[in-house]
Design a protein around this motif. Structure first.
Motif, short mmCIF file in Angstrom:
data_model
loop_
_atom_site.label_atom_id
_atom_site.label_comp_id
_atom_site.label_asym_id
_atom_site.label_seq_id
_atom_site.Cartn_x
_atom_site.Cartn_y
_atom_site.Cartn_z
N SER A 45 0.84 -1.09 0.05
CA SER A 45 0.00 -0.04 0.04
C SER A 45 0.89 1.37 0.12
CB SER A 45 -0.82 0.02 1.13
OG SER A 45 -0.26 0.16 2.47
N VAL A 46 0.36 2.49 -0.23
CA VAL A 46 0.94 3.62 -0.17
C VAL A 46 1.62 3.87 1.28
CG1 VAL A 46 0.44 6.07 -0.30
CG2 VAL A 46 -0.34 4.54 -1.80
N ASP A 47 0.75 3.57 2.20
CA ASP A 47 1.19 3.71 3.84
C ASP A 47 2.61 2.70 3.77
OD1 ASP A 47 -0.51 5.27 4.48
OD2 ASP A 47 -2.11 3.82 5.28
N HIS A 48 2.49 1.48 3.23
CA HIS A 48 3.93 0.53 3.41
C HIS A 48 4.89 1.46 2.71
CE1 HIS A 48 1.11 -3.00 3.39
NE2 HIS A 48 1.22 -2.68 4.61
N CYS A 49 4.61 2.01 1.53
CA CYS A 49 5.78 2.87 0.81
C CYS A 49 6.36 3.77 1.89
CB CYS A 49 5.48 3.34 -0.38
SG CYS A 49 5.07 1.92 -1.60
N ALA A 50 5.45 4.71 2.42
CA ALA A 50 5.94 5.76 3.14
C ALA A 50 6.66 5.25 4.38
CB ALA A 50 4.50 6.43 3.51
N GLN A 51 6.19 4.38 4.99
CA GLN A 51 6.94 3.56 6.28
C GLN A 51 8.33 3.20 5.87
OE1 GLN A 51 4.45 0.33 7.54
NE2 GLN A 51 2.91 1.87 8.30
N HIS A 54 10.66 6.19 4.80
CA HIS A 54 11.19 7.00 6.29
C HIS A 54 12.34 6.20 6.80
CE1 HIS A 54 10.87 9.66 9.89
NE2 HIS A 54 10.96 8.24 10.68
N SER A 75 8.46 1.72 -4.02
CA SER A 75 7.12 1.29 -4.54
C SER A 75 7.26 -0.35 -4.63
CB SER A 75 7.16 1.81 -5.91
OG SER A 75 8.01 1.38 -6.90
#
Length: 149
Positions: A45-51, A54, A75
């Motif tokens: 998910s987009v949240d996984h990519c953001a985590q 970081h 991604s």
């Protein structure tokens, strides 16, 4: 450089519960891009990519392995997933791939073929019913061609 970056980043990505599918660095002066591909059996998910972005960003800030300016992208490999190792080809035996070689072999530099057997670093493709074998090191880039039925 990509192999060194993958070795550096893999433990952190895997500790977060994801697989590091691959790393590529696209040089383009001040617009260079470091792409980190992550995968998971349940999808990305987009949240996984953001985590992961970081965490990876923090590692890169400390280790500072890239001297040039670059953008970081995290991604999923997506449906047309790029291949980074011979073992990844083995996961898609029987599927079609688009391949570009570093040098022409047997009159072929770019081709599409079905992924056949994978033996160590040797990858067999079936192109128009003919077997065509290449070493993974001879592949410049390759990606899966998704089939829709």
């Amino acid at each position: 450089m990509e192999d060194r970056l993958a070795e550096m980043l893999a433990p952190a990505v895997e500790a977060m519960g994801f697989a590091l599918w691959g790393v590529e660095f696209v040089r383009a002066g001040k617009h260079s891009t470091l792409r980190v591909y992550i995968d998971h059996a349940d999808g990305i998910s987009v949240d996984h990519c953001a985590q992961v972005s970081h965490q990876v960003s923090a590692i890169l800030d400390v280790e500072d392995p890239i001297q040039a300016e670059y953008f970081l992208e995290v991604s999923s490999p997506g449906m047309e997933r790029p291949f980074f190792s011979a073992a990844q080809f083995a996961l898609y035996t029987g599927e079609q791939a688009a391949v570009e070689l570093t040098m022409t072999q047997q009159g072929k530099r770019k081709f599409k073929g079905v992924i056949g057997a994978v033996d160590g670093e040797q990858i067999d493709f079936i192109i128009d019913g003919e077997n065509f074998s290449v070493k993974h090191s001879a592949i410049k880039k390759a990606h899966l061609i998704p089939q829709f039925n």
